[in-house]
Scaffold this motif. Structure first.
Motif, PDB file in Angstrom:
ATOM      1  N   ILE A  77       4.473  14.121 -17.825  1.00 34.90           N
ATOM      2  CA  ILE A  77       3.360  14.894 -18.364  1.00 34.90           C
ATOM      3  C   ILE A  77       2.510  15.424 -17.213  1.00 34.90           C
ATOM      4  N   LEU A  78       2.209  16.712 -17.247  1.00 41.10           N
ATOM      5  CA  LEU A  78       1.293  17.297 -16.264  1.00 41.10           C
ATOM      6  C   LEU A  78      -0.125  16.920 -16.685  1.00 41.10           C
ATOM      7  N   ALA A  79      -0.733  16.051 -15.923  1.00 39.63           N
ATOM      8  CA  ALA A  79      -2.016  15.450 -16.311  1.00 39.63           C
ATOM      9  C   ALA A  79      -3.076  16.502 -16.585  1.00 39.63           C
ATOM     10  N   ASN A  80      -3.723  16.370 -17.729  1.00 41.83           N
ATOM     11  CA  ASN A  80      -4.883  17.170 -18.136  1.00 41.83           C
ATOM     12  C   ASN A  80      -4.574  18.632 -18.425  1.00 41.83           C
ATOM     13  N   ALA A  81      -3.308  19.027 -18.373  1.00 38.05           N
ATOM     14  CA  ALA A  81      -2.980  20.429 -18.629  1.00 38.05           C
ATOM     15  C   ALA A  81      -3.127  20.756 -20.113  1.00 38.05           C
ATOM     16  N   ASP A  82      -3.635  21.946 -20.388  1.00 39.51           N
ATOM     17  CA  ASP A  82      -3.820  22.413 -21.761  1.00 39.51           C
ATOM     18  C   ASP A  82      -2.623  23.279 -22.161  1.00 39.51           C
ATOM     19  N   PRO A  83      -1.770  22.817 -23.060  1.00 38.39           N
ATOM     20  CA  PRO A  83      -0.552  23.569 -23.376  1.00 38.39           C
ATOM     21  C   PRO A  83      -0.805  24.926 -24.010  1.00 38.39           C
ATOM     22  N   SER A  84      -1.893  25.077 -24.730  1.00 41.81           N
ATOM     23  CA  SER A  84      -2.137  26.340 -25.436  1.00 41.81           C
ATOM     24  C   SER A  84      -2.524  27.479 -24.498  1.00 41.81           C
ATOM     25  N   THR A  85      -3.049  27.159 -23.310  1.00 38.19           N
ATOM     26  CA  THR A  85      -3.459  28.208 -22.371  1.00 38.19           C
ATOM     27  C   THR A  85      -2.659  28.169 -21.070  1.00 38.19           C
ATOM     28  N   PHE A  86      -1.642  27.321 -21.007  1.00 37.90           N
ATOM     29  CA  PHE A  86      -0.863  27.157 -19.779  1.00 37.90           C
ATOM     30  C   PHE A  86       0.014  28.375 -19.557  1.00 37.90           C
ATOM     31  N   GLU A  87      -0.097  28.985 -18.368  1.00 38.98           N
ATOM     32  CA  GLU A  87       0.677  30.182 -18.075  1.00 38.98           C
ATOM     33  C   GLU A  87       0.937  30.306 -16.581  1.00 38.98           C
ATOM     34  N   TYR A  92       5.470  29.255  -8.305  1.00 37.08           N
ATOM     35  CA  TYR A  92       5.125  27.858  -8.589  1.00 37.08           C
ATOM     36  C   TYR A  92       3.639  27.647  -8.896  1.00 37.08           C
ATOM     37  N   TYR A  93       2.881  28.716  -8.920  1.00 28.33           N
ATOM     38  CA  TYR A  93       1.456  28.635  -9.267  1.00 28.33           C
ATOM     39  C   TYR A  93       1.272  28.891 -10.763  1.00 28.33           C
ATOM     40  N   TRP A  94       0.515  27.999 -11.410  1.00 26.44           N
ATOM     41  CA  TRP A  94       0.260  28.076 -12.844  1.00 26.44           C
ATOM     42  C   TRP A  94      -1.217  27.794 -13.099  1.00 26.44           C
ATOM     43  N   LYS A  95      -1.667  28.106 -14.297  1.00 28.74           N
ATOM     44  CA  LYS A  95      -3.062  27.827 -14.634  1.00 28.74           C
ATOM     45  C   LYS A  95      -3.183  27.584 -16.133  1.00 28.74           C
ATOM     46  N   ASP A  96      -4.263  26.917 -16.507  1.00 25.20           N
ATOM     47  CA  ASP A  96      -4.695  26.864 -17.899  1.00 25.20           C
ATOM     48  C   ASP A  96      -6.184  27.213 -17.912  1.00 25.20           C
ATOM     49  N   ASP A 109       0.018  14.866  -8.214  1.00 27.60           N
ATOM     50  CA  ASP A 109      -1.240  15.526  -8.570  1.00 27.60           C
ATOM     51  C   ASP A 109      -1.104  17.004  -8.213  1.00 27.60           C
ATOM     52  N   SER A 110      -0.894  17.844  -9.205  1.00 27.12           N
ATOM     53  CA  SER A 110      -0.565  19.243  -8.958  1.00 27.12           C
ATOM     54  C   SER A 110      -1.770  20.178  -9.004  1.00 27.12           C
ATOM     55  N   LYS A 111      -2.959  19.666  -9.284  1.00 20.84           N
ATOM     56  CA  LYS A 111      -4.140  20.526  -9.379  1.00 20.84           C
ATOM     57  C   LYS A 111      -4.635  20.962  -7.999  1.00 20.84           C
ATOM     58  N   ILE A 112      -4.998  22.219  -7.887  1.00 23.78           N
ATOM     59  CA  ILE A 112      -5.742  22.702  -6.724  1.00 23.78           C
ATOM     60  C   ILE A 112      -7.204  22.528  -7.106  1.00 23.78           C
ATOM     61  N   LYS A 113      -7.803  21.484  -6.618  1.00 21.12           N
ATOM     62  CA  LYS A 113      -9.030  20.939  -7.209  1.00 21.12           C
ATOM     63  C   LYS A 113     -10.226  21.879  -7.215  1.00 21.12           C
ATOM     64  N   LEU A 114     -10.403  22.680  -6.188  1.00 12.75           N
ATOM     65  CA  LEU A 114     -11.595  23.520  -6.109  1.00 12.75           C
ATOM     66  C   LEU A 114     -11.364  24.943  -6.596  1.00 12.75           C
ATOM     67  N   ALA A 115     -10.151  25.240  -7.037  1.00 10.44           N
ATOM     68  CA  ALA A 115      -9.818  26.624  -7.363  1.00 10.44           C
ATOM     69  C   ALA A 115     -10.583  27.136  -8.580  1.00 10.44           C
ATOM     70  N   ASP A 116     -11.024  28.390  -8.488  1.00 10.83           N
ATOM     71  CA  ASP A 116     -11.668  29.059  -9.612  1.00 10.83           C
ATOM     72  C   ASP A 116     -10.588  29.735 -10.459  1.00 10.83           C
ATOM     73  N   VAL A 117     -10.446  29.283 -11.681  1.00 14.02           N
ATOM     74  CA  VAL A 117      -9.352  29.743 -12.547  1.00 14.02           C
ATOM     75  C   VAL A 117      -9.390  31.245 -12.765  1.00 14.02           C
ATOM     76  N   ASN A 118     -10.555  31.809 -12.950  1.00 14.43           N
ATOM     77  CA  ASN A 118     -10.680  33.209 -13.348  1.00 14.43           C
ATOM     78  C   ASN A 118     -10.402  34.199 -12.217  1.00 14.43           C
ATOM     79  N   THR A 119     -10.578  33.770 -10.964  1.00 11.74           N
ATOM     80  CA  THR A 119     -10.398  34.718  -9.859  1.00 11.74           C
ATOM     81  C   THR A 119      -9.254  34.332  -8.925  1.00 11.74           C
ATOM     82  N   PHE A 120      -8.546  33.259  -9.239  1.00  9.37           N
ATOM     83  CA  PHE A 120      -7.477  32.775  -8.355  1.00  9.37           C
ATOM     84  C   PHE A 120      -6.308  33.753  -8.341  1.00  9.37           C
ATOM     85  N   GLU A 121      -5.794  34.011  -7.148  1.00  7.13           N
ATOM     86  CA  GLU A 121      -4.616  34.859  -7.006  1.00  7.13           C
ATOM     87  C   GLU A 121      -3.776  34.398  -5.817  1.00  7.13           C
TER      88      GLU A 121
END
Length: 242
Positions: A77-87, A92-96, A109-121
């Motif tokens: 299980i990918l910890a804390n990932a939200d399946p409904s918004t996972f894309e 190899y970069y993904w987001k929810d 631990d696959s999270k990039i901890k400080l990343a801003d979801v809305n502007t990450f590229e």
């Protein structure tokens, strides 16, 4: 087994062959080896919801799936990932809705901890940025303005002031005379550096990387990473210089 059952089984193998996942008797399984090998084992994907489980379409060599509750990487299980918004963002970069992830083999631990979801590229390879930071894999580059950063190759980058090996800045490097020599070595008019470490005593005008890239030599000595290993031996000469 009649022909219809055989054909149905064959279709099931074809449909699941790309992902490695299969559903049987109310449970979900993942193949543990390729189908050409004898004695293929199937590992149960524990905690998978049978009715809502589905394979995620993507263009990497990872086994990815989700159900109504979880995202799965292989059987985990990918910890804390939200399946409904996972894309997928890119490769190899993904987001929810909450996090950015870099999915790699053997990384728990696959999270990039400080990343801003809305502007990450993704910039290129394993370099990425958001409105606040530049990243190499999971690590943030300190003090780097995203709009000033330039990727050189998969290991090296620079901004207006410094060169970087992955997330490590080389603050003592002379910027104007810097020259990248290999995935590990860089030099300026005065010195040679292994990643961000000074290669003690190395002659920059004569230094050449050798072998797999973390060995090198100049006109007198041989080097292992940043360490001066002394005068060039006959064995070193036969291995790397002849």
């Amino acid at each position: 087994m009649n022909y219809k059952q055989f054909l149905l089984g064959l279709i099931t193998i074809v449909l699941t062959g790309c992902s490695g996942y299969t559903k049987k008797d109310g449970k979900v399984y993942l193949r543990s080896s390729n189908e050409a090998r004898i004695g293929v084992r199937y590992l149960e994907v524990e905690n998978a919801d049978y009715s809502s489980f589905k394979v995620i379409n993507h263009n990497t060599n990872l086994d990815l799936a989700k159900d109504k509750n979880h995202v799965f990487v292989g059987t985990s299980i990918l910890a804390n990932a939200d399946p409904s918004t996972f894309e997928q963002i890119k490769k190899y970069y993904w987001k929810d809705k909450n996090h950015v992830y870099l999915l790699q083999f053997g990384v728990n631990d696959s999270k990039i901890k400080l990343a801003d979801v809305n502007t990450f590229e993704v910039i290129d390879n394993l370099w990425a940025k958001d409105k606040n930071h530049v990243y190499h894999k999971f690590e943030k580059l300190d003090g780097v303005a995203p709009n000033e950063f330039e990727v050189i190759d998969e290991d090296w980058g620079k901004d207006n002031n410094f060169f970087y090996w992955h997330e490590l800045g080389i603050d003592s490097l002379d910027y104007t005379s810097a020259m990248i020599l290999s995935p590990y070595y860089i030099k300026d008019k005065d010195n040679v550096y292994y990643r961000n470490q000074l290669v003690e005593g190395a002659n920059p005008s004569a230094f050449v990387p050798d072998g797999v890239g973390w060995f090198g030599h100049d006109d007198k000595n041989m080097y292992d990473r940043e360490k001066n290993k002394g005068p060039i031996t006959e064995q070193y000469r036969k291995t790397y210089l002849q």
